[in-house]
Design a protein around this motif. Structure first.
Motif, PDB file in Angstrom:
ATOM      1  N   THR A   1       0.847  -1.189   0.000  1.00 31.52           N
ATOM      2  CA  THR A   1       0.000   0.000   0.000  1.00 31.52           C
ATOM      3  C   THR A   1       0.880   1.236   0.000  1.00 31.52           C
ATOM      4  OG1 THR A   1      -1.615  -1.197   1.340  1.00 31.52           O
ATOM      5  CG2 THR A   1      -1.897   1.176   1.194  1.00 31.52           C
ATOM      6  N   VAL A   2       0.557   2.174  -0.883  1.00 32.29           N
ATOM      7  CA  VAL A   2       1.204   3.484  -0.862  1.00 32.29           C
ATOM      8  C   VAL A   2       0.131   4.475  -0.428  1.00 32.29           C
ATOM      9  CG1 VAL A   2       2.247   5.294  -2.279  1.00 32.29           C
ATOM     10  CG2 VAL A   2       2.895   2.899  -2.640  1.00 32.29           C
ATOM     11  N   LEU A   3       0.422   5.193   0.646  1.00 29.16           N
ATOM     12  CA  LEU A   3      -0.499   6.209   1.169  1.00 29.16           C
ATOM     13  C   LEU A   3       0.159   7.555   0.932  1.00 29.16           C
ATOM     14  CD1 LEU A   3      -1.124   4.594   4.646  1.00 29.16           C
ATOM     15  CD2 LEU A   3      -2.887   4.967   2.938  1.00 29.16           C
ATOM     16  N   ALA A   4      -0.469   8.413   0.153  1.00 30.54           N
ATOM     17  CA  ALA A   4       0.175   9.691  -0.161  1.00 30.54           C
ATOM     18  C   ALA A   4      -0.841  10.823  -0.106  1.00 30.54           C
ATOM     19  CB  ALA A   4       0.799   9.625  -1.546  1.00 30.54           C
ATOM     20  N   GLU A   5      -0.345  12.029   0.110  1.00 26.97           N
ATOM     21  CA  GLU A   5      -1.202  13.216   0.121  1.00 26.97           C
ATOM     22  C   GLU A   5      -1.903  13.375  -1.224  1.00 26.97           C
ATOM     23  OE1 GLU A   5      -2.380  15.840   1.949  1.00 26.97           O
ATOM     24  OE2 GLU A   5      -1.844  14.414   3.524  1.00 26.97           O
ATOM     25  N   SER A   6      -1.123  13.165  -2.302  1.00 23.39           N
ATOM     26  CA  SER A   6      -1.726  13.174  -3.640  1.00 23.39           C
ATOM     27  C   SER A   6      -0.900  12.271  -4.548  1.00 23.39           C
ATOM     28  CB  SER A   6      -1.834  14.600  -4.200  1.00 23.39           C
ATOM     29  OG  SER A   6      -0.578  15.211  -4.237  1.00 23.39           O
ATOM     30  N   ALA A   7      -1.541  11.762  -5.574  1.00 18.87           N
ATOM     31  CA  ALA A   7      -0.877  10.881  -6.542  1.00 18.87           C
ATOM     32  C   ALA A   7      -1.685  10.932  -7.824  1.00 18.87           C
ATOM     33  CB  ALA A   7      -0.832   9.447  -6.008  1.00 18.87           C
ATOM     34  N   GLU A   8      -0.985  10.904  -8.952  1.00 24.00           N
ATOM     35  CA  GLU A   8      -1.694  10.969 -10.234  1.00 24.00           C
ATOM     36  C   GLU A   8      -1.103  10.009 -11.252  1.00 24.00           C
ATOM     37  OE1 GLU A   8       0.029  14.224  -9.643  1.00 24.00           O
ATOM     38  OE2 GLU A   8      -1.452  14.767  -8.131  1.00 24.00           O
ATOM     39  N   LEU A   9      -1.981   9.384 -12.032  1.00 18.64           N
ATOM     40  CA  LEU A   9      -1.570   8.604 -13.196  1.00 18.64           C
ATOM     41  C   LEU A   9      -1.215   9.599 -14.302  1.00 18.64           C
ATOM     42  CD1 LEU A   9      -4.490   6.013 -13.194  1.00 18.64           C
ATOM     43  CD2 LEU A   9      -2.145   5.625 -12.400  1.00 18.64           C
ATOM     44  N   PRO A  10      -0.350   9.190 -15.269  1.00 15.65           N
ATOM     45  CA  PRO A  10       0.051  10.128 -16.330  1.00 15.65           C
ATOM     46  C   PRO A  10      -1.142  10.791 -17.015  1.00 15.65           C
ATOM     47  CG  PRO A  10       1.296   8.091 -16.510  1.00 15.65           C
ATOM     48  CD  PRO A  10       0.311   7.883 -15.394  1.00 15.65           C
ATOM     49  N   LYS A  11      -2.181  10.005 -17.313  1.00 17.90           N
ATOM     50  CA  LYS A  11      -3.327  10.543 -18.071  1.00 17.90           C
ATOM     51  C   LYS A  11      -4.111  11.593 -17.268  1.00 17.90           C
ATOM     52  CE  LYS A  11      -6.708   6.943 -16.761  1.00 17.90           C
ATOM     53  NZ  LYS A  11      -7.462   7.763 -15.814  1.00 17.90           N
ATOM     54  N   ASP A  12      -3.939  11.613 -15.956  1.00 16.54           N
ATOM     55  CA  ASP A  12      -4.707  12.554 -15.135  1.00 16.54           C
ATOM     56  C   ASP A  12      -3.946  13.840 -14.828  1.00 16.54           C
ATOM     57  OD1 ASP A  12      -6.897  10.853 -14.989  1.00 16.54           O
ATOM     58  OD2 ASP A  12      -5.952   9.697 -13.373  1.00 16.54           O
ATOM     59  N   ILE A  13      -2.728  13.935 -15.361  1.00 16.35           N
ATOM     60  CA  ILE A  13      -1.921  15.123 -15.054  1.00 16.35           C
ATOM     61  C   ILE A  13      -2.219  16.250 -16.038  1.00 16.35           C
ATOM     62  CG2 ILE A  13       0.442  16.028 -14.977  1.00 16.35           C
ATOM     63  CD1 ILE A  13       1.242  13.275 -13.799  1.00 16.35           C
TER      64      ILE A  13
ATOM     65  N   ILE B   1       5.511  16.756 -14.230  1.00 13.56           N
ATOM     66  CA  ILE B   1       5.959  17.002 -15.612  1.00 13.56           C
ATOM     67  C   ILE B   1       6.671  15.757 -16.157  1.00 13.56           C
ATOM     68  CG2 ILE B   1       7.556  18.390 -17.015  1.00 13.56           C
ATOM     69  CD1 ILE B   1       6.790  20.755 -15.016  1.00 13.56           C
ATOM     70  N   LYS B   2       7.530  15.157 -15.357  1.00  9.02           N
ATOM     71  CA  LYS B   2       8.248  13.938 -15.793  1.00  9.02           C
ATOM     72  C   LYS B   2       7.275  12.803 -16.090  1.00  9.02           C
ATOM     73  CE  LYS B   2      12.552  14.209 -13.147  1.00  9.02           C
ATOM     74  NZ  LYS B   2      13.121  13.700 -11.893  1.00  9.02           N
ATOM     75  N   VAL B   3       6.346  12.580 -15.177  1.00  3.82           N
ATOM     76  CA  VAL B   3       5.408  11.460 -15.341  1.00  3.82           C
ATOM     77  C   VAL B   3       4.499  11.703 -16.538  1.00  3.82           C
ATOM     78  CG1 VAL B   3       3.421  10.295 -14.262  1.00  3.82           C
ATOM     79  CG2 VAL B   3       5.514  10.698 -12.944  1.00  3.82           C
ATOM     80  N   SER B   4       4.070  12.932 -16.700  1.00  2.00           N
ATOM     81  CA  SER B   4       3.199  13.272 -17.813  1.00  2.00           C
ATOM     82  C   SER B   4       3.909  13.039 -19.149  1.00  2.00           C
ATOM     83  CB  SER B   4       2.772  14.727 -17.690  1.00  2.00           C
ATOM     84  OG  SER B   4       2.158  15.170 -18.842  1.00  2.00           O
ATOM     85  N   ALA B   5       5.212  13.298 -19.164  1.00  2.00           N
ATOM     86  CA  ALA B   5       5.994  13.138 -20.398  1.00  2.00           C
ATOM     87  C   ALA B   5       6.480  11.701 -20.557  1.00  2.00           C
ATOM     88  CB  ALA B   5       7.174  14.097 -20.382  1.00  2.00           C
ATOM     89  N   GLY B   6       6.104  10.823 -19.637  1.00  2.00           N
ATOM     90  CA  GLY B   6       6.557   9.430 -19.719  1.00  2.00           C
ATOM     91  C   GLY B   6       8.025   9.268 -19.403  1.00  2.00           C
ATOM     92  N   LYS B   7       8.577  10.257 -18.661  1.00  2.60           N
ATOM     93  CA  LYS B   7      10.016  10.204 -18.366  1.00  2.60           C
ATOM     94  C   LYS B   7      10.287   9.949 -16.894  1.00  2.60           C
ATOM     95  CE  LYS B   7      11.345  13.275 -22.066  1.00  2.60           C
ATOM     96  NZ  LYS B   7      11.344  14.690 -22.364  1.00  2.60           N
ATOM     97  N   GLY B   8       9.292   9.403 -16.229  1.00  4.67           N
ATOM     98  CA  GLY B   8       9.474   9.222 -14.793  1.00  4.67           C
ATOM     99  C   GLY B   8      10.245   7.971 -14.415  1.00  4.67           C
TER     100      GLY B   8
END
Ligand code: ATP
Length: 138
Positions: free
Chosen positions: A76-88, A129-136
């Protein structure tokens, strides 16, 4: 099956819930690779992209701090916020990045809390920005 359940949860919603083959997170003490059968642990995370392998495909997810909990058959990852690439929203992240950089560069004597807040906001924006660009991928 050579998989485990990964759930990524924020106060707002369940961002991700799937059987995965592996996971790489950036913990406060460095990068941590998790495969099925990993020993149980709990550790705080940095603001950074997380990388998951699902059916041979690699997916990155922007995760903003929080914790990872490794259980026997579930992580389980519990985070304040998290987004999939498509949701950024890339424009929003670019604007947040510029705002944070302006705050960090301004020479006025701000207190340390403001500085830290701007640093964290910058890390969130850069991660998005990295995740959105697929560079994460690490
Ligand atoms: P901003 O200054 O643009 O609000 P932030 O880093 O302060 O960014 P957070 O407090 O981390 O934003 O997040 C608030 C909510 O907005 C969360 O639900 C988060 O997933 C979402 N969010 C923030 N930035 C983005 C973005 N660029 N794209 C999609 N969702 C975002």
């Amino acid at each position: 099956m050579n998989t485990f359940l990964l759930e990524i949860v924020t106060p707002e919603h369940l961002v991700f819930s799937k059987q995965v083959n592996s996971l790489v997170v950036r913990g406060v003490e460095g990068e941590l690779g998790i495969l099925p059968g990993h020993i149980p642990l709990v550790t705080p995370l940095q603001v950074a992209p997380l990388t998951v392998k699902v059916n041979g495909e690699t997916l990155t997810i922007a995760v903003h701090g929080g914790f990872v909990e490794v259980h026997k058959d579930k992580v389980t990852v519990l985070a304040e916020s998290a987004e999939l690439p498509k949701d950024i929203d890339l424009e929003r992240a670019e604007a947040a990045k510029e705002r944070a950089q302006r705050r960090l560069q301004s020479r006025s004597r701000q207190d340390e809390i403001d500085h830290r807040r701007a640093e964290l906001a910058l890390q969130r924006a850069v991660t998005r920005i990295k995740v959105s660009a697929g560079k994460g991928q690490q």
